[in-house]
Design a protein around this motif. Sequence first.
Motif, PDB file in Angstrom:
ATOM      1  N   PRO A 190     107.504 100.039   5.693  1.00 25.93           N
ATOM      2  CA  PRO A 190     108.481 100.168   6.782  1.00 25.93           C
ATOM      3  C   PRO A 190     109.602 101.148   6.471  1.00 25.93           C
ATOM      4  N   SER A 191     109.761 101.547   5.213  1.00 23.88           N
ATOM      5  CA  SER A 191     110.804 102.514   4.850  1.00 23.88           C
ATOM      6  C   SER A 191     110.311 103.398   3.716  1.00 23.88           C
ATOM      7  N   GLY A 192     111.077 104.471   3.457  1.00 27.44           N
ATOM      8  CA  GLY A 192     110.717 105.364   2.364  1.00 27.44           C
ATOM      9  C   GLY A 192     110.744 104.673   1.012  1.00 27.44           C
ATOM     10  N   ASP A 193     111.674 103.709   0.835  1.00 27.71           N
ATOM     11  CA  ASP A 193     111.723 102.937  -0.409  1.00 27.71           C
ATOM     12  C   ASP A 193     110.386 102.281  -0.698  1.00 27.71           C
ATOM     13  N   ASP A 194     109.835 101.655   0.338  1.00 25.66           N
ATOM     14  CA  ASP A 194     108.564 100.941   0.177  1.00 25.66           C
ATOM     15  C   ASP A 194     107.416 101.908  -0.095  1.00 25.66           C
ATOM     16  N   ALA A 195     107.431 103.055   0.591  1.00 24.90           N
ATOM     17  CA  ALA A 195     106.391 104.063   0.360  1.00 24.90           C
ATOM     18  C   ALA A 195     106.432 104.563  -1.084  1.00 24.90           C
ATOM     19  N   LEU A 196     107.643 104.806  -1.588  1.00 31.47           N
ATOM     20  CA  LEU A 196     107.793 105.271  -2.970  1.00 31.47           C
ATOM     21  C   LEU A 196     107.312 104.206  -3.952  1.00 31.47           C
ATOM     22  N   ALA A 197     107.711 102.955  -3.707  1.00 34.44           N
ATOM     23  CA  ALA A 197     107.323 101.875  -4.611  1.00 34.44           C
ATOM     24  C   ALA A 197     105.811 101.661  -4.610  1.00 34.44           C
ATOM     25  N   MET A 198     105.190 101.696  -3.439  1.00 36.43           N
ATOM     26  CA  MET A 198     103.738 101.515  -3.354  1.00 36.43           C
ATOM     27  C   MET A 198     103.006 102.641  -4.073  1.00 36.43           C
ATOM     28  N   SER A 199     103.493 103.872  -3.901  1.00 34.35           N
ATOM     29  CA  SER A 199     102.843 105.023  -4.530  1.00 34.35           C
ATOM     30  C   SER A 199     102.965 104.970  -6.046  1.00 34.35           C
ATOM     31  N   LEU A 200     104.181 104.726  -6.537  1.00 31.90           N
ATOM     32  CA  LEU A 200     104.386 104.694  -7.982  1.00 31.90           C
ATOM     33  C   LEU A 200     103.681 103.498  -8.623  1.00 31.90           C
ATOM     34  N   SER A 201     103.599 102.392  -7.891  1.00 33.34           N
ATOM     35  CA  SER A 201     102.858 101.237  -8.404  1.00 33.34           C
ATOM     36  C   SER A 201     101.397 101.587  -8.622  1.00 33.34           C
ATOM     37  N   ARG A 202     100.827 102.349  -7.688  1.00 34.88           N
ATOM     38  CA  ARG A 202      99.432 102.777  -7.826  1.00 34.88           C
ATOM     39  C   ARG A 202      99.280 103.804  -8.948  1.00 34.88           C
ATOM     40  N   LEU A 203     100.169 104.783  -8.988  1.00 35.42           N
ATOM     41  CA  LEU A 203     100.049 105.847  -9.980  1.00 35.42           C
ATOM     42  C   LEU A 203     100.289 105.357 -11.406  1.00 35.42           C
ATOM     43  N   LEU A 204     101.302 104.502 -11.565  1.00 37.28           N
ATOM     44  CA  LEU A 204     101.688 104.047 -12.902  1.00 37.28           C
ATOM     45  C   LEU A 204     101.033 102.730 -13.293  1.00 37.28           C
ATOM     46  N   ARG A 205     100.319 102.098 -12.344  1.00 41.92           N
ATOM     47  CA  ARG A 205      99.655 100.816 -12.575  1.00 41.92           C
ATOM     48  C   ARG A 205     100.657  99.787 -13.107  1.00 41.92           C
ATOM     49  N   GLN A 206     101.768  99.683 -12.393  1.00 39.98           N
ATOM     50  CA  GLN A 206     102.813  98.725 -12.702  1.00 39.98           C
ATOM     51  C   GLN A 206     103.028  97.821 -11.487  1.00 39.98           C
ATOM     52  N   PRO A 207     103.461  96.584 -11.704  1.00 40.63           N
ATOM     53  CA  PRO A 207     103.755  95.707 -10.564  1.00 40.63           C
ATOM     54  C   PRO A 207     104.801  96.339  -9.661  1.00 40.63           C
ATOM     55  N   ILE A 208     104.649  96.158  -8.374  1.00 39.22           N
ATOM     56  CA  ILE A 208     105.537  96.838  -7.432  1.00 39.22           C
ATOM     57  C   ILE A 208     106.980  96.391  -7.585  1.00 39.22           C
ATOM     58  N   GLU A 209     107.194  95.111  -7.967  1.00 33.23           N
ATOM     59  CA  GLU A 209     108.569  94.632  -8.119  1.00 33.23           C
ATOM     60  C   GLU A 209     109.285  95.349  -9.262  1.00 33.23           C
ATOM     61  N   ARG A 210     108.534  95.788 -10.272  1.00 34.30           N
ATOM     62  CA  ARG A 210     109.141  96.532 -11.379  1.00 34.30           C
ATOM     63  C   ARG A 210     109.586  97.912 -10.909  1.00 34.30           C
ATOM     64  N   ILE A 211     108.792  98.537 -10.052  1.00 36.92           N
ATOM     65  CA  ILE A 211     109.148  99.841  -9.508  1.00 36.92           C
ATOM     66  C   ILE A 211     110.403  99.723  -8.634  1.00 36.92           C
ATOM     67  N   TYR A 212     110.423  98.701  -7.771  1.00 39.73           N
ATOM     68  CA  TYR A 212     111.613  98.478  -6.947  1.00 39.73           C
ATOM     69  C   TYR A 212     112.852  98.317  -7.822  1.00 39.73           C
ATOM     70  N   LEU A 213     112.736  97.501  -8.852  1.00 35.47           N
ATOM     71  CA  LEU A 213     113.887  97.202  -9.695  1.00 35.47           C
ATOM     72  C   LEU A 213     114.418  98.464 -10.370  1.00 35.47           C
ATOM     73  N   ILE A 214     113.522  99.262 -10.956  1.00 38.64           N
ATOM     74  CA  ILE A 214     113.963 100.468 -11.666  1.00 38.64           C
ATOM     75  C   ILE A 214     114.637 101.452 -10.718  1.00 38.64           C
ATOM     76  N   SER A 215     114.026 101.698  -9.557  1.00 34.47           N
ATOM     77  CA  SER A 215     114.607 102.655  -8.616  1.00 34.47           C
ATOM     78  C   SER A 215     115.948 102.163  -8.084  1.00 34.47           C
ATOM     79  N   ASP A 216     116.034 100.860  -7.800  1.00 34.67           N
ATOM     80  CA  ASP A 216     117.294 100.308  -7.295  1.00 34.67           C
ATOM     81  C   ASP A 216     118.387 100.348  -8.362  1.00 34.67           C
ATOM     82  N   LEU A 217     118.019 100.043  -9.608  1.00 33.08           N
ATOM     83  CA  LEU A 217     119.005 100.066 -10.689  1.00 33.08           C
ATOM     84  C   LEU A 217     119.576 101.466 -10.892  1.00 33.08           C
TER      85      LEU A 217
END
Length: 209
Positions: A137-164
């Motif tokens: 629904p937003s660019g944040d989510d698109a970025l998190a979904m993409s990086l989760s796939r590319l880096l094979r990391q849980p999506i909540e970890r991607i959200y946390l790092i970008s938000d921090l």
Amino acid sequence: MSRKFKLDLNLKSCLLALLGSAILAFGLYNVHSISNVTEGGVLGLTLLLHHWFGVSPSASGAVLNILCYLLGLRTLGTTFLAYSVLSGGGFSLFYAIFEQFDPIWPQMADQPLLAAFVGAAFVGVGAGLSVRAGGAPSGDDALAMSLSRLLRQPIERIYLISDLVVLAMSASYIPLPRLAYSLLTVILSGQLIGLIQRMGRKNPVKTTC
């Protein structure tokens, strides 16, 4: 036609994406918009650019969101983009509807701690359902979904790092007590999104150290 460019939508996922968008819009309008609890990610970055460089959030937000969706298209394919258009369009529609009414909990403006918890619940569940359906629904989510796939990391970890990262930069102009509430809400919402995304699935994303 390659899998990457194959469009494969189903009614259940479309309805799930719309439901998530409605919940997200409800929470952002009735909680976040009146509580002054800021966000990380793209929204927080647009506010930072506006404060220090005078760049309008309407312009910076559009550019950043487009870049995030293009990354999602390249990483996750056209089906992702279709669900994202549905999720993002649904969010705008539902938010416009909710704006026709007064906020349900105006007292949230004076209760930032409660707003952090309640807002996290709506954002986590709403965005989580849309992400589970396959859309952002937003660019944040698109970025998190993409990086989760590319880096094979849980999506909540991607959200946390970008938000921090964004919240840390925002400390240059936002009082620390306010950032503390924002940190709480982004941590909780990110965990909820990851939980809902993986719920009932047999093959969760594997992590690497």
